[in-house]
Design a protein around this motif. Sequence first.
Motif, PDB file in Angstrom:
ATOM      1  N   GLN A 259       0.824  -1.216   0.000  1.00 46.77           N
ATOM      2  CA  GLN A 259       0.000   0.000   0.000  1.00 46.77           C
ATOM      3  C   GLN A 259       0.857   1.266   0.000  1.00 46.77           C
ATOM      4  O   GLN A 259       0.336   2.362   0.173  1.00 46.77           O
ATOM      5  CB  GLN A 259      -0.932  -0.008   1.214  1.00 46.77           C
ATOM      6  N   GLN A 260       2.153   1.090  -0.161  1.00 45.68           N
ATOM      7  CA  GLN A 260       3.123   2.185  -0.190  1.00 45.68           C
ATOM      8  C   GLN A 260       3.180   2.952   1.132  1.00 45.68           C
ATOM      9  O   GLN A 260       3.527   4.120   1.171  1.00 45.68           O
ATOM     10  CB  GLN A 260       2.868   3.125  -1.375  1.00 45.68           C
ATOM     11  N   HIS A 261       2.884   2.272   2.229  1.00 48.17           N
ATOM     12  CA  HIS A 261       3.039   2.828   3.579  1.00 48.17           C
ATOM     13  C   HIS A 261       4.383   2.319   4.108  1.00 48.17           C
ATOM     14  O   HIS A 261       4.439   1.454   4.981  1.00 48.17           O
ATOM     15  CB  HIS A 261       1.886   2.398   4.492  1.00 48.17           C
ATOM     16  N   TYR A 262       5.452   2.868   3.544  1.00 47.37           N
ATOM     17  CA  TYR A 262       6.778   2.315   3.789  1.00 47.37           C
ATOM     18  C   TYR A 262       7.270   2.469   5.226  1.00 47.37           C
ATOM     19  O   TYR A 262       7.853   1.521   5.767  1.00 47.37           O
ATOM     20  CB  TYR A 262       7.777   2.883   2.781  1.00 47.37           C
ATOM     21  N   PRO A 263       7.044   3.603   5.906  1.00 46.92           N
ATOM     22  CA  PRO A 263       7.485   3.675   7.309  1.00 46.92           C
ATOM     23  C   PRO A 263       6.825   2.591   8.177  1.00 46.92           C
ATOM     24  O   PRO A 263       7.486   1.979   9.013  1.00 46.92           O
ATOM     25  CB  PRO A 263       7.080   5.082   7.742  1.00 46.92           C
ATOM     26  N   GLN A 264       5.540   2.341   7.939  1.00 49.97           N
ATOM     27  CA  GLN A 264       4.853   1.290   8.691  1.00 49.97           C
ATOM     28  C   GLN A 264       5.400  -0.085   8.313  1.00 49.97           C
ATOM     29  O   GLN A 264       5.558  -0.958   9.172  1.00 49.97           O
ATOM     30  CB  GLN A 264       3.340   1.349   8.438  1.00 49.97           C
TER      31      GLN A 264
ATOM     32  N   GLY B  21      14.254  -4.035   3.662  1.00 48.72           N
ATOM     33  CA  GLY B  21      15.197  -3.430   2.718  1.00 48.72           C
ATOM     34  C   GLY B  21      14.509  -2.722   1.568  1.00 48.72           C
ATOM     35  O   GLY B  21      14.870  -1.598   1.211  1.00 48.72           O
ATOM     36  N   VAL B  22      13.504  -3.375   1.001  1.00 48.93           N
ATOM     37  CA  VAL B  22      12.777  -2.763  -0.123  1.00 48.93           C
ATOM     38  C   VAL B  22      12.065  -1.488   0.339  1.00 48.93           C
ATOM     39  O   VAL B  22      12.072  -0.469  -0.370  1.00 48.93           O
ATOM     40  CB  VAL B  22      11.791  -3.775  -0.754  1.00 48.93           C
ATOM     41  N   ALA B  23      11.465  -1.523   1.530  1.00 46.08           N
ATOM     42  CA  ALA B  23      10.790  -0.319   2.041  1.00 46.08           C
ATOM     43  C   ALA B  23      11.794   0.812   2.241  1.00 46.08           C
ATOM     44  O   ALA B  23      11.501   1.972   1.923  1.00 46.08           O
ATOM     45  CB  ALA B  23      10.052  -0.642   3.341  1.00 46.08           C
ATOM     46  N   TYR B  24      12.971   0.485   2.745  1.00 51.05           N
ATOM     47  CA  TYR B  24      14.014   1.514   2.867  1.00 51.05           C
ATOM     48  C   TYR B  24      14.414   2.044   1.492  1.00 51.05           C
ATOM     49  O   TYR B  24      14.600   3.250   1.317  1.00 51.05           O
ATOM     50  CB  TYR B  24      15.248   0.955   3.576  1.00 51.05           C
ATOM     51  N   GLU B  25      14.542   1.152   0.502  1.00 54.75           N
ATOM     52  CA  GLU B  25      14.876   1.596  -0.856  1.00 54.75           C
ATOM     53  C   GLU B  25      13.831   2.572  -1.381  1.00 54.75           C
ATOM     54  O   GLU B  25      14.163   3.595  -1.979  1.00 54.75           O
ATOM     55  CB  GLU B  25      14.957   0.403  -1.812  1.00 54.75           C
ATOM     56  N   LYS B  26      12.552   2.228  -1.181  1.00 58.00           N
ATOM     57  CA  LYS B  26      11.460   3.058  -1.710  1.00 58.00           C
ATOM     58  C   LYS B  26      11.449   4.441  -1.081  1.00 58.00           C
ATOM     59  O   LYS B  26      10.917   5.383  -1.676  1.00 58.00           O
ATOM     60  CB  LYS B  26      10.108   2.376  -1.481  1.00 58.00           C
TER      61      LYS B  26
ATOM     62  N   ARG C  82      22.005  -2.376   4.822  1.00 55.90           N
ATOM     63  CA  ARG C  82      22.187  -3.012   6.122  1.00 55.90           C
ATOM     64  C   ARG C  82      21.176  -4.149   6.309  1.00 55.90           C
ATOM     65  O   ARG C  82      21.531  -5.221   6.821  1.00 55.90           O
ATOM     66  CB  ARG C  82      22.056  -1.974   7.241  1.00 55.90           C
ATOM     67  N   ALA C  83      19.933  -3.944   5.885  1.00 57.98           N
ATOM     68  CA  ALA C  83      18.918  -4.998   6.015  1.00 57.98           C
ATOM     69  C   ALA C  83      19.329  -6.233   5.218  1.00 57.98           C
ATOM     70  O   ALA C  83      19.239  -7.369   5.712  1.00 57.98           O
ATOM     71  CB  ALA C  83      17.555  -4.485   5.556  1.00 57.98           C
ATOM     72  N   TYR C  84      19.794  -6.030   3.985  1.00 58.64           N
ATOM     73  CA  TYR C  84      20.221  -7.165   3.158  1.00 58.64           C
ATOM     74  C   TYR C  84      21.467  -7.832   3.738  1.00 58.64           C
ATOM     75  O   TYR C  84      21.581  -9.058   3.730  1.00 58.64           O
ATOM     76  CB  TYR C  84      20.461  -6.728   1.714  1.00 58.64           C
ATOM     77  N   GLN C  85      22.388  -7.022   4.246  1.00 58.09           N
ATOM     78  CA  GLN C  85      23.593  -7.591   4.871  1.00 58.09           C
ATOM     79  C   GLN C  85      23.240  -8.393   6.120  1.00 58.09           C
ATOM     80  O   GLN C  85      23.832  -9.448   6.376  1.00 58.09           O
ATOM     81  CB  GLN C  85      24.595  -6.471   5.205  1.00 58.09           C
TER      82      GLN C  85
END
Length: 194
Positions: free
Chosen positions: A23-28, A51-56, A65-68
């Motif tokens: 839903q593009q609510h990335y902080p949540q 990681g994807v939410a941080y990218e967006k 860092r999430a992927y690592q």
Amino acid sequence: IAHGASTNASLAYARLAQVSAGQQHYPQAIENAKTSIAQNPDLLPAYIIEGVAYEKTGQFDQAKRAYQDALGRSPNFAPALNNLAWLECEHGGNLDEAPSLAQHAKQLLPDDPNISDTLGWIEYRKSLYGPALPLASDAATRSPDQGQFQYHLGMILLKAGNRASARQALERALKLQLTTADAEDARRALGERD
């Protein structure tokens, strides 16, 4: 019993994170993914959602860092290898490290079009258009409705000198979902040849 409850809660938070991201609510999504990971650090998909939410949201260092962190738990987790390779390629990372990450992912999941696309784009960024072309073509063929794959194929074809096929791929990409920057780049590339 307590361990099972913790696992169920972790899965529930991971699902909430996935829904929030959708839903593009990335902080949540980030908060839910972090909660999921805190309850079950071995739930690898939660790291990808985080990681994807941080990218967006343009927080590329946190995404890395999430992927690592996921790779710290499982060094052969192909989605994290691929996503980290992409970030190293696209966001001021290490263009020399990116290929080895993506190639490791490709060995683990040889038929994944996302990984083929990442590898092809890394080769493109290194001006190695010959090796880039079959990888980009594979990704675009396996996922013909993925705009980014068509865009990458078109840009690589253009550099490889195949203007007619490049035009087809770029025009197709523009009919599909692209980022604003990629759409502008595709239009510019098409305009250069008109």
